[in-house]
Design a protein around this motif. Structure first.
Motif, PDB file in Angstrom:
ATOM      1  N   ILE A 226      51.385  67.363  45.173  1.00  0.00           N
ATOM      2  CA  ILE A 226      52.454  68.063  44.449  1.00  0.00           C
ATOM      3  C   ILE A 226      52.946  69.267  45.247  1.00  0.00           C
ATOM      4  O   ILE A 226      54.145  69.567  45.293  1.00  0.00           O
TER       5      ILE A 226
ATOM      6  N   CYS B 172      55.387  68.118  47.860  1.00  0.00           N
ATOM      7  CA  CYS B 172      56.679  67.752  47.265  1.00  0.00           C
ATOM      8  C   CYS B 172      57.503  68.995  46.927  1.00  0.00           C
ATOM      9  O   CYS B 172      58.713  69.047  47.182  1.00  0.00           O
TER      10      CYS B 172
ATOM     11  N   VAL C 241      57.629  65.779  54.456  1.00  0.00           N
ATOM     12  CA  VAL C 241      57.615  64.442  53.858  1.00  0.00           C
ATOM     13  C   VAL C 241      56.676  63.509  54.622  1.00  0.00           C
ATOM     14  O   VAL C 241      55.771  62.897  54.053  1.00  0.00           O
TER      15      VAL C 241
ATOM     16  N   GLY D 114      53.060  64.922  52.951  1.00  0.00           N
ATOM     17  CA  GLY D 114      53.005  64.139  51.734  1.00  0.00           C
ATOM     18  C   GLY D 114      52.447  62.742  51.941  1.00  0.00           C
ATOM     19  O   GLY D 114      51.657  62.259  51.138  1.00  0.00           O
TER      20      GLY D 114
ATOM     21  N   PHE E  60      58.882  70.586  50.043  1.00  0.00           N
ATOM     22  CA  PHE E  60      60.037  69.829  50.540  1.00  0.00           C
ATOM     23  C   PHE E  60      61.307  70.233  49.799  1.00  0.00           C
ATOM     24  O   PHE E  60      62.355  70.477  50.409  1.00  0.00           O
TER      25      PHE E  60
END
Length: 524
Positions: A166, A169, A262, A266, A172
Protein backbone atom coordinates in the motif's frame (compact mmCIF):
# COMPACT_ATOMS: atom_id res chain seq x y z
CA UNK A 1 17.88 -21.94 -27.79
CA UNK A 2 14.22 -22.11 -26.81
CA UNK A 3 14.85 -25.05 -24.47
CA UNK A 4 17.81 -23.24 -22.92
CA UNK A 5 15.70 -20.13 -22.30
CA UNK A 6 12.94 -22.29 -20.81
CA UNK A 7 15.48 -23.97 -18.54
CA UNK A 8 16.82 -20.61 -17.40
CA UNK A 9 13.30 -19.38 -16.72
CA UNK A 10 12.53 -22.53 -14.77
CA UNK A 11 15.65 -22.11 -12.66
CA UNK A 12 14.75 -18.49 -11.98
CA UNK A 13 11.24 -19.41 -10.85
CA UNK A 14 12.62 -22.20 -8.71
CA UNK A 15 15.06 -19.80 -7.10
CA UNK A 16 12.28 -17.29 -6.43
CA UNK A 17 10.17 -19.96 -4.74
CA UNK A 18 13.09 -21.03 -2.59
CA UNK A 19 14.18 -17.53 -1.72
CA UNK A 20 10.72 -16.11 -1.10
CA UNK A 21 11.21 -16.11 2.66
CA UNK A 22 14.91 -15.29 2.47
CA UNK A 23 16.13 -12.65 4.90
CA UNK A 24 18.25 -11.14 2.13
CA UNK A 25 15.18 -10.68 -0.07
CA UNK A 26 13.32 -9.02 2.80
CA UNK A 27 16.31 -6.74 3.33
CA UNK A 28 16.27 -5.88 -0.38
CA UNK A 29 12.55 -5.02 -0.22
CA UNK A 30 13.09 -2.66 2.70
CA UNK A 31 16.15 -1.16 0.98
CA UNK A 32 14.09 -0.36 -2.15
CA UNK A 33 11.22 1.05 -0.07
CA UNK A 34 13.49 3.46 1.82
CA UNK A 35 15.34 4.37 -1.39
CA UNK A 36 12.19 5.43 -3.25
CA UNK A 37 10.70 7.19 -0.25
CA UNK A 38 13.76 9.33 0.34
CA UNK A 39 14.40 10.03 -3.33
CA UNK A 40 10.90 11.49 -3.50
CA UNK A 41 11.54 13.25 -0.19
CA UNK A 42 14.70 15.02 -1.35
CA UNK A 43 14.19 15.44 -5.09
CA UNK A 44 11.87 18.37 -4.37
CA UNK A 45 14.46 20.20 -2.24
CA UNK A 46 16.13 22.08 -5.14
CA UNK A 47 12.96 22.26 -7.25
CA UNK A 48 10.29 23.69 -4.95
CA UNK A 49 11.97 26.96 -3.76
CA UNK A 50 12.84 28.05 -7.29
CA UNK A 51 9.55 26.79 -8.76
CA UNK A 52 7.39 28.59 -6.18
CA UNK A 53 9.42 31.78 -6.61
CA UNK A 54 8.87 31.65 -10.38
CA UNK A 55 5.16 30.98 -9.83
CA UNK A 56 4.85 34.03 -7.57
CA UNK A 57 6.82 36.19 -10.02
CA UNK A 58 4.56 35.10 -12.88
CA UNK A 59 1.45 35.79 -10.78
CA UNK A 60 2.71 39.28 -9.89
CA UNK A 61 3.51 40.10 -13.53
CA UNK A 62 0.05 38.94 -14.60
CA UNK A 63 -1.55 40.98 -11.82
CA UNK A 64 0.32 44.14 -12.86
CA UNK A 65 -0.62 43.64 -16.49
CA UNK A 66 -4.28 43.19 -15.60
CA UNK A 67 -4.20 46.32 -13.43
CA UNK A 68 -2.68 48.41 -16.21
CA UNK A 69 -5.12 47.07 -18.79
CA UNK A 70 -8.07 47.92 -16.53
CA UNK A 71 -6.78 51.46 -15.99
CA UNK A 72 -6.33 52.08 -19.74
CA UNK A 73 -9.51 52.40 -21.77
CA UNK A 74 -9.55 50.56 -25.07
CA UNK A 75 -8.29 52.65 -27.94
CA UNK A 76 -6.84 55.45 -25.73
CA UNK A 77 -3.25 56.66 -25.97
CA UNK A 78 -1.16 58.35 -23.31
CA UNK A 79 1.21 59.87 -25.86
CA UNK A 80 1.33 60.54 -29.59
CA UNK A 81 4.65 60.56 -31.42
CA UNK A 82 4.87 62.88 -34.39
CA UNK A 83 7.08 61.56 -37.15
CA UNK A 84 7.06 65.01 -38.77
CA UNK A 85 9.03 66.95 -36.17
CA UNK A 86 10.05 64.20 -33.72
CA UNK A 87 7.85 65.53 -30.96
CA UNK A 88 5.71 63.73 -28.39
CA UNK A 89 2.25 65.11 -27.56
CA UNK A 90 0.62 63.88 -24.30
CA UNK A 91 -3.05 63.01 -24.56
CA UNK A 92 -5.42 65.22 -22.60
CA UNK A 93 -3.05 68.21 -22.79
CA UNK A 94 -1.45 70.53 -25.29
CA UNK A 95 2.06 69.92 -23.95
CA UNK A 96 4.62 68.99 -26.55
CA UNK A 97 8.10 67.75 -25.82
CA UNK A 98 11.05 67.24 -28.11
CA UNK A 99 12.19 63.66 -28.46
CA UNK A 100 15.75 64.74 -27.75
CA UNK A 101 14.62 65.89 -24.30
CA UNK A 102 13.19 62.52 -23.45
CA UNK A 103 15.16 60.04 -21.32
CA UNK A 104 15.17 56.66 -23.04
CA UNK A 105 13.99 53.82 -20.88
CA UNK A 106 16.88 51.88 -19.40
CA UNK A 107 16.58 48.15 -19.79
CA UNK A 108 16.38 46.30 -16.51
CA UNK A 109 19.15 44.02 -17.60
CA UNK A 110 21.61 46.82 -18.17
CA UNK A 111 22.37 47.28 -14.50
CA UNK A 112 22.40 43.58 -13.62
CA UNK A 113 25.57 41.52 -13.28
CA UNK A 114 26.43 38.88 -15.83
CA UNK A 115 24.78 36.15 -13.76
CA UNK A 116 21.59 38.19 -13.32
CA UNK A 117 19.46 35.26 -14.41
CA UNK A 118 20.61 33.40 -11.31
CA UNK A 119 20.06 36.27 -8.87
CA UNK A 120 16.52 36.85 -7.60
CA UNK A 121 14.91 40.14 -8.58
CA UNK A 122 13.21 40.66 -5.21
CA UNK A 123 15.11 39.73 -2.05
CA UNK A 124 12.18 40.48 0.24
CA UNK A 125 9.90 38.21 -1.76
CA UNK A 126 12.57 35.53 -1.66
CA UNK A 127 12.71 35.72 2.13
CA UNK A 128 8.93 35.35 2.27
CA UNK A 129 9.31 32.04 0.43
CA UNK A 130 10.94 30.57 3.56
CA UNK A 131 7.58 30.14 5.29
CA UNK A 132 5.76 28.69 2.27
CA UNK A 133 8.55 26.27 1.43
CA UNK A 134 8.96 25.29 5.09
CA UNK A 135 5.25 24.53 5.50
CA UNK A 136 5.22 22.52 2.27
CA UNK A 137 8.20 20.42 3.31
CA UNK A 138 6.81 19.93 6.83
CA UNK A 139 3.41 18.71 5.60
CA UNK A 140 4.75 15.26 4.67
CA UNK A 141 6.35 14.68 8.05
CA UNK A 142 3.29 16.04 9.90
CA UNK A 143 0.92 13.64 8.15
CA UNK A 144 3.35 10.78 8.68
CA UNK A 145 3.57 11.74 12.34
CA UNK A 146 -0.21 11.45 12.69
CA UNK A 147 -0.40 8.18 10.73
CA UNK A 148 2.37 6.23 12.46
CA UNK A 149 0.48 5.47 15.72
CA UNK A 150 -2.12 3.62 13.65
CA UNK A 151 0.28 1.81 11.31
CA UNK A 152 2.44 0.37 14.11
CA UNK A 153 -0.28 -1.67 15.89
CA UNK A 154 -1.82 -2.54 12.51
CA UNK A 155 1.37 -4.29 11.35
CA UNK A 156 1.36 -6.34 14.57
CA UNK A 157 -2.05 -7.72 13.57
CA UNK A 158 -1.98 -8.17 9.77
CA UNK A 159 1.74 -8.52 9.07
CA UNK A 160 4.10 -6.39 7.00
CA UNK A 161 3.54 -7.31 3.34
CA UNK A 162 0.25 -5.50 2.77
CA UNK A 163 1.30 -2.18 4.41
CA UNK A 164 4.49 -2.09 2.30
CA UNK A 165 2.55 -2.69 -0.90
CA UNK A 166 0.00 0.00 0.00
CA UNK A 167 2.89 2.35 0.76
CA UNK A 168 4.33 1.84 -2.74
CA UNK A 169 0.92 2.51 -4.33
CA UNK A 170 0.42 5.74 -2.37
CA UNK A 171 3.93 6.94 -3.21
CA UNK A 172 3.22 6.31 -6.89
CA UNK A 173 0.07 8.45 -6.70
CA UNK A 174 1.91 11.19 -4.83
CA UNK A 175 4.72 11.21 -7.41
CA UNK A 176 2.26 11.60 -10.30
CA UNK A 177 0.62 14.52 -8.49
CA UNK A 178 4.01 16.19 -8.02
CA UNK A 179 4.75 15.81 -11.72
CA UNK A 180 1.63 17.57 -12.97
CA UNK A 181 0.79 20.00 -10.14
CA UNK A 182 1.08 23.67 -11.05
CA UNK A 183 -0.21 25.34 -7.88
CA UNK A 184 0.88 25.52 -4.27
CA UNK A 185 -2.31 23.79 -3.05
CA UNK A 186 -1.80 20.71 -5.24
CA UNK A 187 1.88 20.49 -4.32
CA UNK A 188 0.90 20.67 -0.65
CA UNK A 189 -1.64 17.87 -1.14
CA UNK A 190 0.89 15.68 -2.96
CA UNK A 191 3.48 16.20 -0.23
CA UNK A 192 0.94 15.34 2.47
CA UNK A 193 -0.16 12.21 0.64
CA UNK A 194 3.44 11.08 0.50
CA UNK A 195 3.45 11.05 4.31
CA UNK A 196 0.83 8.28 4.40
CA UNK A 197 2.80 6.12 1.99
CA UNK A 198 6.05 6.71 3.87
CA UNK A 199 4.42 5.71 7.15
CA UNK A 200 3.28 2.39 5.69
CA UNK A 201 6.58 1.49 4.07
CA UNK A 202 9.04 2.65 6.75
CA UNK A 203 7.24 1.32 9.85
CA UNK A 204 6.45 -2.05 8.27
CA UNK A 205 9.91 -2.34 6.75
CA UNK A 206 11.89 -1.66 9.92
CA UNK A 207 9.59 -3.89 11.98
CA UNK A 208 10.06 -6.70 9.47
CA UNK A 209 13.84 -6.44 9.66
CA UNK A 210 13.78 -6.52 13.45
CA UNK A 211 11.56 -9.62 13.42
CA UNK A 212 13.69 -11.68 11.02
CA UNK A 213 17.08 -10.58 12.38
CA UNK A 214 16.79 -11.59 16.02
CA UNK A 215 20.49 -11.42 16.90
CA UNK A 216 21.41 -7.93 18.09
CA UNK A 217 24.63 -7.70 16.05
CA UNK A 218 23.02 -9.06 12.88
CA UNK A 219 20.08 -6.73 13.36
CA UNK A 220 22.37 -3.72 13.60
CA UNK A 221 24.19 -4.75 10.42
CA UNK A 222 20.91 -5.32 8.53
CA UNK A 223 19.42 -2.01 9.65
CA UNK A 224 22.67 -0.31 8.62
CA UNK A 225 22.28 -1.75 5.11
CA UNK A 226 18.62 -0.72 4.98
CA UNK A 227 19.54 2.80 6.08
CA UNK A 228 22.00 2.73 3.20
CA UNK A 229 18.93 2.74 0.93
CA UNK A 230 17.69 5.78 2.81
CA UNK A 231 21.12 7.37 2.42
CA UNK A 232 21.26 6.53 -1.29
CA UNK A 233 17.88 8.16 -1.80
CA UNK A 234 19.04 11.25 0.05
CA UNK A 235 22.28 11.14 -1.95
CA UNK A 236 20.74 10.86 -5.40
CA UNK A 237 17.62 12.97 -4.83
CA UNK A 238 18.85 16.60 -4.69
CA UNK A 239 21.42 16.49 -7.55
CA UNK A 240 19.09 14.35 -9.65
CA UNK A 241 16.22 16.79 -9.10
CA UNK A 242 18.26 19.93 -9.71
CA UNK A 243 19.92 18.69 -12.91
CA UNK A 244 16.67 17.31 -14.35
CA UNK A 245 14.78 20.48 -13.38
CA UNK A 246 17.21 22.80 -15.13
CA UNK A 247 17.91 20.80 -18.27
CA UNK A 248 14.70 18.75 -18.78
CA UNK A 249 11.89 20.26 -16.69
CA UNK A 250 9.92 19.79 -13.50
CA UNK A 251 7.89 16.80 -14.67
CA UNK A 252 10.73 14.48 -15.74
CA UNK A 253 12.25 13.48 -12.36
CA UNK A 254 8.86 12.64 -10.86
CA UNK A 255 7.85 10.46 -13.81
CA UNK A 256 11.07 8.48 -13.45
CA UNK A 257 10.40 7.96 -9.73
CA UNK A 258 6.83 6.87 -10.50
CA UNK A 259 8.20 4.26 -12.90
CA UNK A 260 10.56 2.95 -10.22
CA UNK A 261 7.77 2.84 -7.62
CA UNK A 262 5.56 0.68 -9.84
CA UNK A 263 8.03 -1.78 -11.34
CA UNK A 264 10.75 -2.04 -8.69
CA UNK A 265 8.83 -1.51 -5.48
CA UNK A 266 5.23 -2.54 -5.92
CA UNK A 267 5.89 -5.55 -8.14
CA UNK A 268 8.54 -7.04 -5.87
CA UNK A 269 6.52 -6.46 -2.70
CA UNK A 270 3.31 -7.90 -4.15
CA UNK A 271 4.63 -10.98 -5.99
CA UNK A 272 7.71 -12.11 -4.08
CA UNK A 273 7.06 -11.28 -0.45
CA UNK A 274 4.67 -13.71 1.19
CA UNK A 275 2.29 -12.30 3.80
CA UNK A 276 3.40 -13.46 7.20
CA UNK A 277 2.28 -11.99 10.50
CA UNK A 278 5.19 -10.88 12.61
CA UNK A 279 4.10 -12.71 15.76
CA UNK A 280 1.09 -14.22 17.44
CA UNK A 281 2.27 -12.67 20.67
CA UNK A 282 0.51 -9.52 21.79
CA UNK A 283 2.86 -6.56 21.75
CA UNK A 284 3.40 -3.92 24.40
CA UNK A 285 0.88 -1.05 24.10
CA UNK A 286 2.11 2.05 22.33
CA UNK A 287 1.52 4.32 25.32
CA UNK A 288 3.57 2.03 27.56
CA UNK A 289 6.49 2.22 25.15
CA UNK A 290 6.18 6.01 24.96
CA UNK A 291 6.51 6.22 28.76
CA UNK A 292 9.81 4.32 28.72
CA UNK A 293 12.53 6.95 29.37
CA UNK A 294 15.22 5.00 27.51
CA UNK A 295 13.08 4.72 24.38
CA UNK A 296 12.35 8.44 24.66
CA UNK A 297 16.08 9.27 24.83
CA UNK A 298 16.77 7.17 21.72
CA UNK A 299 13.82 8.78 19.94
CA UNK A 300 15.02 12.25 20.97
CA UNK A 301 18.45 11.60 19.48
CA UNK A 302 16.82 10.57 16.18
CA UNK A 303 14.54 13.63 16.26
CA UNK A 304 17.08 16.36 17.05
CA UNK A 305 19.80 14.82 14.90
CA UNK A 306 17.62 14.81 11.80
CA UNK A 307 16.06 18.17 12.66
CA UNK A 308 19.35 19.83 11.73
CA UNK A 309 19.27 18.65 8.12
CA UNK A 310 15.49 19.18 8.03
CA UNK A 311 15.96 22.86 8.87
CA UNK A 312 18.60 23.19 6.18
CA UNK A 313 16.49 21.70 3.38
CA UNK A 314 14.09 24.65 2.87
CA UNK A 315 16.35 27.44 4.12
CA UNK A 316 19.79 26.63 2.67
CA UNK A 317 18.74 26.92 -1.01
CA UNK A 318 17.05 30.27 -0.34
CA UNK A 319 20.10 31.50 1.60
CA UNK A 320 22.32 30.40 -1.30
CA UNK A 321 20.13 32.24 -3.81
CA UNK A 322 20.27 35.35 -1.63
CA UNK A 323 24.00 35.43 -0.77
CA UNK A 324 25.70 33.42 -3.54
CA UNK A 325 23.39 33.94 -6.55
CA UNK A 326 23.53 30.14 -6.87
CA UNK A 327 22.31 28.50 -10.05
CA UNK A 328 19.49 25.95 -10.00
CA UNK A 329 21.73 22.89 -10.25
CA UNK A 330 23.90 24.16 -7.38
CA UNK A 331 20.91 24.22 -5.01
CA UNK A 332 20.75 20.43 -5.06
CA UNK A 333 24.46 19.69 -5.45
CA UNK A 334 25.11 21.58 -2.18
CA UNK A 335 23.52 18.64 -0.31
CA UNK A 336 25.71 16.10 -2.11
CA UNK A 337 28.51 15.98 0.55
CA UNK A 338 25.94 15.37 3.31
CA UNK A 339 24.32 12.58 1.33
CA UNK A 340 27.60 10.84 0.51
CA UNK A 341 28.83 11.05 4.08
CA UNK A 342 25.48 9.76 5.41
CA UNK A 343 25.81 6.74 3.13
CA UNK A 344 29.35 6.15 4.40
CA UNK A 345 28.37 6.66 8.04
CA UNK A 346 25.43 4.25 8.04
CA UNK A 347 27.46 1.47 6.39
CA UNK A 348 30.47 1.89 8.68
CA UNK A 349 28.66 2.28 11.99
CA UNK A 350 25.95 -0.29 11.29
CA UNK A 351 28.49 -2.88 12.49
CA UNK A 352 31.04 -0.72 14.32
CA UNK A 353 28.46 0.85 16.67
CA UNK A 354 27.77 -2.56 18.24
CA UNK A 355 31.47 -3.00 19.04
CA UNK A 356 32.23 0.51 20.32
CA UNK A 357 28.90 0.97 22.10
CA UNK A 358 25.84 2.44 20.44
CA UNK A 359 25.44 5.03 23.20
CA UNK A 360 28.98 6.35 22.52
CA UNK A 361 28.41 6.38 18.76
CA UNK A 362 25.23 8.43 19.19
CA UNK A 363 26.87 10.81 21.68
CA UNK A 364 29.77 11.58 19.33
CA UNK A 365 27.37 11.90 16.41
CA UNK A 366 25.19 14.46 18.17
CA UNK A 367 28.24 16.54 19.08
CA UNK A 368 29.57 16.48 15.51
CA UNK A 369 26.13 17.42 14.12
CA UNK A 370 25.96 20.47 16.37
CA UNK A 371 29.48 21.68 15.53
CA UNK A 372 29.06 21.12 11.78
CA UNK A 373 25.71 22.93 11.61
CA UNK A 374 27.14 25.97 13.37
CA UNK A 375 29.91 26.12 10.74
CA UNK A 376 27.52 26.13 7.73
CA UNK A 377 26.79 29.92 7.64
CA UNK A 378 30.52 30.71 7.46
CA UNK A 379 30.62 29.46 3.85
CA UNK A 380 30.99 32.17 1.21
CA UNK A 381 30.47 29.96 -1.85
CA UNK A 382 29.31 26.46 -2.68
CA UNK A 383 32.80 25.06 -2.08
CA UNK A 384 32.75 26.33 1.49
CA UNK A 385 29.69 24.16 2.17
CA UNK A 386 31.49 20.89 1.39
CA UNK A 387 33.19 20.27 4.74
CA UNK A 388 30.35 21.29 7.14
CA UNK A 389 27.72 19.45 5.08
CA UNK A 390 29.95 16.37 5.01
CA UNK A 391 30.20 16.50 8.80
CA UNK A 392 26.43 16.88 9.17
CA UNK A 393 25.67 13.86 7.01
CA UNK A 394 28.35 11.63 8.53
CA UNK A 395 27.26 12.43 12.08
CA UNK A 396 23.55 11.87 11.36
CA UNK A 397 24.55 8.51 9.88
CA UNK A 398 26.25 7.68 13.19
CA UNK A 399 23.12 8.60 15.15
CA UNK A 400 20.63 6.74 12.94
CA UNK A 401 22.69 3.56 12.55
CA UNK A 402 23.09 3.30 16.33
CA UNK A 403 19.67 4.42 17.57
CA UNK A 404 17.51 2.39 15.15
CA UNK A 405 18.92 -0.98 16.32
CA UNK A 406 18.88 0.08 19.96
CA UNK A 407 15.11 0.60 19.73
CA UNK A 408 14.67 -3.09 18.96
CA UNK A 409 17.19 -4.00 21.67
CA UNK A 410 15.28 -1.98 24.27
CA UNK A 411 12.06 -3.79 23.38
CA UNK A 412 13.80 -7.15 23.72
CA UNK A 413 15.30 -6.11 27.04
CA UNK A 414 12.40 -4.28 28.69
CA UNK A 415 9.19 -5.26 26.87
CA UNK A 416 7.57 -7.90 24.65
CA UNK A 417 9.59 -8.63 21.50
CA UNK A 418 7.05 -7.31 18.97
CA UNK A 419 8.52 -4.43 16.98
CA UNK A 420 5.78 -2.66 15.03
CA UNK A 421 4.95 -0.13 17.74
CA UNK A 422 8.52 0.72 18.74
CA UNK A 423 9.53 1.43 15.16
CA UNK A 424 6.40 3.51 14.81
CA UNK A 425 7.82 5.59 17.68
CA UNK A 426 11.19 5.75 15.92
CA UNK A 427 9.48 6.92 12.74
CA UNK A 428 7.44 9.44 14.73
CA UNK A 429 10.70 10.86 16.11
CA UNK A 430 12.17 11.00 12.61
CA UNK A 431 9.04 12.69 11.27
CA UNK A 432 8.86 15.13 14.17
CA UNK A 433 12.32 16.34 13.23
CA UNK A 434 11.26 16.78 9.61
CA UNK A 435 7.93 18.37 10.61
CA UNK A 436 9.17 20.88 13.18
CA UNK A 437 12.44 21.53 11.34
CA UNK A 438 11.11 23.06 8.11
CA UNK A 439 8.06 24.76 9.65
CA UNK A 440 9.94 26.38 12.55
CA UNK A 441 13.13 26.82 10.56
CA UNK A 442 11.43 28.77 7.78
CA UNK A 443 9.84 31.23 10.22
CA UNK A 444 13.03 31.63 12.29
CA UNK A 445 15.14 32.17 9.16
CA UNK A 446 12.75 34.87 8.00
CA UNK A 447 12.76 36.59 11.42
CA UNK A 448 16.37 36.45 12.64
CA UNK A 449 18.26 35.04 9.68
CA UNK A 450 19.74 31.75 8.52
CA UNK A 451 23.01 31.99 10.56
CA UNK A 452 21.16 32.32 13.88
CA UNK A 453 18.89 29.41 12.92
CA UNK A 454 21.91 27.14 12.41
CA UNK A 455 23.44 28.30 15.70
CA UNK A 456 20.28 27.50 17.67
CA UNK A 457 19.85 23.96 16.36
CA UNK A 458 23.58 23.30 16.74
CA UNK A 459 23.53 24.29 20.41
CA UNK A 460 20.43 22.14 21.00
CA UNK A 461 22.17 19.06 19.54
CA UNK A 462 25.32 19.64 21.62
CA UNK A 463 23.33 19.95 24.85
CA UNK A 464 21.26 16.85 24.08
CA UNK A 465 24.32 14.65 23.43
CA UNK A 466 25.15 13.84 27.13
CA UNK A 467 21.73 12.20 27.56
CA UNK A 468 23.01 9.30 25.46
CA UNK A 469 25.07 8.25 28.50
CA UNK A 470 21.88 6.78 29.99
CA UNK A 471 21.76 4.26 27.13
CA UNK A 472 25.13 2.79 28.13
CA UNK A 473 23.66 0.02 30.30
CA UNK A 474 19.84 0.22 30.40
CA UNK A 475 18.21 -2.02 33.01
CA UNK A 476 15.98 -4.86 31.91
CA UNK A 477 12.33 -5.25 32.75
CA UNK A 478 11.87 -6.57 36.31
CA UNK A 479 9.36 -9.21 35.23
CA UNK A 480 11.77 -10.53 32.63
CA UNK A 481 14.61 -10.61 35.15
CA UNK A 482 12.47 -12.45 37.73
CA UNK A 483 11.23 -14.85 35.06
CA UNK A 484 14.78 -15.50 33.93
CA UNK A 485 15.99 -16.10 37.51
CA UNK A 486 13.05 -18.45 38.15
CA UNK A 487 13.88 -20.35 35.00
CA UNK A 488 17.52 -20.65 36.04
CA UNK A 489 16.54 -21.84 39.53
CA UNK A 490 14.13 -24.41 38.09
CA UNK A 491 16.76 -25.79 35.73
CA UNK A 492 19.31 -25.96 38.58
CA UNK A 493 16.81 -27.77 40.81
CA UNK A 494 16.02 -30.33 38.09
CA UNK A 495 19.71 -30.94 37.46
CA UNK A 496 20.31 -31.35 41.18
CA UNK A 497 17.47 -33.91 41.42
CA UNK A 498 18.80 -35.88 38.50
CA UNK A 499 22.25 -35.84 40.07
CA UNK A 500 20.87 -37.20 43.37
CA UNK A 501 18.93 -39.92 41.55
CA UNK A 502 21.92 -41.07 39.56
CA UNK A 503 24.33 -41.15 42.53
CA UNK A 504 23.21 -44.67 43.88
CA UNK A 505 23.14 -46.06 40.35
CA UNK A 506 26.61 -44.70 39.81
CA UNK A 507 27.87 -46.31 43.05
CA UNK A 508 26.23 -49.67 42.18
CA UNK A 509 27.64 -49.66 38.68
CA UNK A 510 31.08 -48.91 40.05
CA UNK A 511 30.89 -51.84 42.56
CA UNK A 512 29.58 -54.17 39.86
CA UNK A 513 32.43 -53.31 37.53
CA UNK A 514 34.95 -53.82 40.30
CA UNK A 515 33.46 -57.27 41.13
CA UNK A 516 33.51 -58.33 37.51
CA UNK A 517 37.12 -57.32 37.15
CA UNK A 518 38.01 -59.34 40.32
CA UNK A 519 36.41 -62.60 39.01
CA UNK A 520 38.06 -62.14 35.63
CA UNK A 521 41.45 -61.95 37.29
CA UNK A 522 40.69 -65.04 39.42
CA UNK A 523 39.55 -67.11 36.44
CA UNK A 524 42.66 -66.24 34.53
Amino acid sequence: MGRLDALRQFNLLKWLREERQSRKLILFIVFVALLLDNMLLTVVVPIIPSYLYNLDESADVALRNNTLSQQDAPGSFHSIVSLYDNTVRLSGSNTTARSTELVPPTPATAQQPQNSSDCPQSTSKLLNENVKVGMLFASKATVQLLTNPFIGPLTNRIGYQLPIFIGFCIMFLSTIMFAFSSSYALLFLARSLQGVGSSCSSVAGMGMLASVYTDDEERGHAIGIALGGLALGVLVGPPFGSVMYEFVGKTAPFLILAFLAVFDGGTVAFFFLAPKPSSHQKGTPLLTLMKDPYILIAAGAICFGNMAIAMMEPTLPIWMMETMCARKWQLGVAFLPASISYLIGTNIFGTLAHKMGRWLCALIGMMVVGISVICVPFARDIYGLILPNFGVGFAIGMVDSSMMPIMGYLVDLRHVSVYGSVYAIADVAFCMGFALGPSIGGSVAESIGFPWLMTIIGVVDIFFAPLCLFLRNPPGQEEKIVRFKTHINTVSHILHKHTEIWKPWKARSTNTLQGCSFWIVVLH
